[in-house]
Design an enzyme around this catalytic site. Structure first.
Site, PDB file in Angstrom:
ATOM      1  N   SER A 274       0.809  -1.221   0.000  1.00 61.73           N
ATOM      2  CA  SER A 274       0.000   0.000   0.000  1.00 61.73           C
ATOM      3  C   SER A 274       0.843   1.273   0.000  1.00 61.73           C
ATOM      4  O   SER A 274       0.306   2.359   0.192  1.00 61.73           O
ATOM      5  CB  SER A 274      -0.925   0.016   1.228  1.00 61.73           C
ATOM      6  OG  SER A 274      -0.178  -0.021   2.439  1.00 61.73           O
TER       7      SER A 274
ATOM      8  N   ASP B  67      -4.176   5.136   8.897  1.00 61.87           N
ATOM      9  CA  ASP B  67      -3.760   3.878   8.277  1.00 61.87           C
ATOM     10  C   ASP B  67      -4.073   3.891   6.792  1.00 61.87           C
ATOM     11  O   ASP B  67      -5.222   4.115   6.391  1.00 61.87           O
ATOM     12  CB  ASP B  67      -4.469   2.704   8.965  1.00 61.87           C
ATOM     13  CG  ASP B  67      -3.752   1.388   8.769  1.00 61.87           C
ATOM     14  OD1 ASP B  67      -3.381   1.085   7.623  1.00 61.87           O
ATOM     15  OD2 ASP B  67      -3.555   0.670   9.759  1.00 61.87           O
ATOM     16  N   HIS B  68      -3.057   3.646   5.971  1.00 61.45           N
ATOM     17  CA  HIS B  68      -3.185   3.652   4.516  1.00 61.45           C
ATOM     18  C   HIS B  68      -3.382   2.249   3.947  1.00 61.45           C
ATOM     19  O   HIS B  68      -3.459   2.058   2.732  1.00 61.45           O
ATOM     20  CB  HIS B  68      -1.928   4.300   3.905  1.00 61.45           C
ATOM     21  CG  HIS B  68      -2.048   4.644   2.467  1.00 61.45           C
ATOM     22  ND1 HIS B  68      -1.304   4.031   1.484  1.00 61.45           N
ATOM     23  CD2 HIS B  68      -2.825   5.545   1.817  1.00 61.45           C
ATOM     24  CE1 HIS B  68      -1.611   4.528   0.298  1.00 61.45           C
ATOM     25  NE2 HIS B  68      -2.530   5.450   0.470  1.00 61.45           N
ATOM     26  N   SER B  69      -3.486   1.242   4.819  1.00 56.45           N
ATOM     27  CA  SER B  69      -3.625  -0.145   4.369  1.00 56.45           C
ATOM     28  C   SER B  69      -4.972  -0.386   3.708  1.00 56.45           C
ATOM     29  O   SER B  69      -5.941   0.340   3.932  1.00 56.45           O
ATOM     30  CB  SER B  69      -3.484  -1.098   5.556  1.00 56.45           C
ATOM     31  OG  SER B  69      -2.244  -0.944   6.199  1.00 56.45           O
TER      32      SER B  69
END
Length: 357
Positions: free
Chosen positions: A130, A292-294
């Protein structure tokens, strides 16, 4: 000469011709691993702390060092891209490709996808991640390095070691995803075995991809995965309209919430798709999902007709927003008790259906 020696000494093979594979923190070839990097505000001030779970593990284990270390799982795995002496094929794709700082940001409007394929004549790995502007092309000077663009927010990684024959199918899935391929090399010696990879690299070929397709993939070690790939023509939410019904599972979905047109939790088709709102990998201090960039999804409970034990965990590319209904991307799913537990316990809170974001 010193620079060349350093590159070879950082190789997980020490410069030999061992088959390409995912690697764990102990320097061992592994069938697969999951990696969770914490946001900068949580864990350490550097924003480089991570947890790792590879095949045979019962739960998350603290990373041995920082994610930027060449001796760690990610550094060893991607280090093969920069140190191989034998002929290999590779494809690097990212909708936010690496660029010199004055040229950033760059956002491609094709598939919302990020990943790496690297293979030799027997096997290779597929890394789904990601992180923007990552990794650097092997044509660039230097070796493995983790970028500043991936430090501030939480990031996720899934690496799987597949046999050569699987990369033909993976190449077809990539063509459905419509990725931005920014660096690739599929030599003629690979073209007969994996023509779909050559087509993805050179953006040509005669195969007309469908709007979406799911396929079963089996790793070198016999682990079974299901890959879901959609193109722009699919024009719908990946998780609610397809993955949840296909897996017969209610899903908790963690995705990037700092974009326009965010989709709320949805229970309208019989299967619940609920947005994660608080995250705590491996019992770390809980943080808000906006840090969170997941992009991952975990079944709310063990899967229906669960003959294998545990529920589903999927790691992929797509966020839940209106714009990305019209973009390519996908997710790679596994049913494993330890993996399911690691991610299910990381999702400490979620948005119920019918509530405001």
């Amino acid at each position: 000469m010193l620079f060349l020696w350093l590159l070879i000494s950082c190789s997980p093979h020490g410069g030999d011709a061992s088959p390409i594979s995912c690697y764990n923190d102990r320097g061992e070839a592994t069938d697969w691993f999951y990696m969770y990097k914490l946001p900068k505000e949580h864990g350490t001030a550097s924003g480089l702390r991570y947890f790792l779970l590879d095949r045979g593990g019962a739960d998350w284990a603290p990373g041995q060092g920082d994610i930027n270390d060449t001796s760690g799982a990610l550094g060893r795995t991607l280090g093969q891209l920069y140190t191989q002496k034998t002929e290999v094929a590779y494809i690097l794709y990212n909708d936010q490709e690496p660029q010199p700082p004055p040229l950033r940001p760059i956002h491609h409007r094709g598939g919302h996808t990020k990943g790496v394929l690297l293979l030799d004549t027997t096997q290779g790995f597929w890394l789904i991640h990601s992180t923007p502007y990552f990794p650097a092309s092997p044509r660039a000077m230097g070796g493995y390095s983790y970028p500043d663009s991936g430090v501030h927010y939480g990031q996720n990684f899934l690496c799987v070691t597949f046999p050569l024959k699987s990369f033909q199918t993976i190449g077809e899935q990539l063509q459905i995803n419509q990725p931005n391929v920014y660096s690739c090399d599929v030599p003629p010696s690979f073209a007969a075995a994996v023509p779909a990879l050559a087509a993805a690299c050179h953006k040509n070929g005669t195969w007309v991809p469908p709007a979406n397709r799911s396929v079963a993939l089996t790793s070198v070690g016999g682990t079974r995965f299901v890959d879901f790939a959609k193109g722009a023509a699919f024009n719908d939410d990946l998780y609610h309209s397809w993955v949840a019904p296909a897996l017969r599972s209610d899903l908790l979905v963690q995705y990037w919430n700092r974009s326009g047109g965010i989709l709320p939790s949805d229970c309208s088709l019989g299967w619940k798709v609920l947005g994660v709102t608080r995250v705590s990998p491996s019992g770390s201090p809980a943080y808000n999902h906006t840090k969170d960039h997941s992009k991952w999804a975990v079944s709310l409970g063990p899967a229906v007709f669960d003959s294998e034990g545990g529920g589903w965990l999927c790691v992929g590319d797509i966020n839940r927003n209106r714009a990305e209904e019209k973009r390519g991307g996908g997710t790679l799913c596994q049913r494993d008790a330890a993996v399911w537990k690691a991610y299910r316990t990381a999702a400490v809170d979620f948005q119920p259906c019918g509530s405001a974001s």
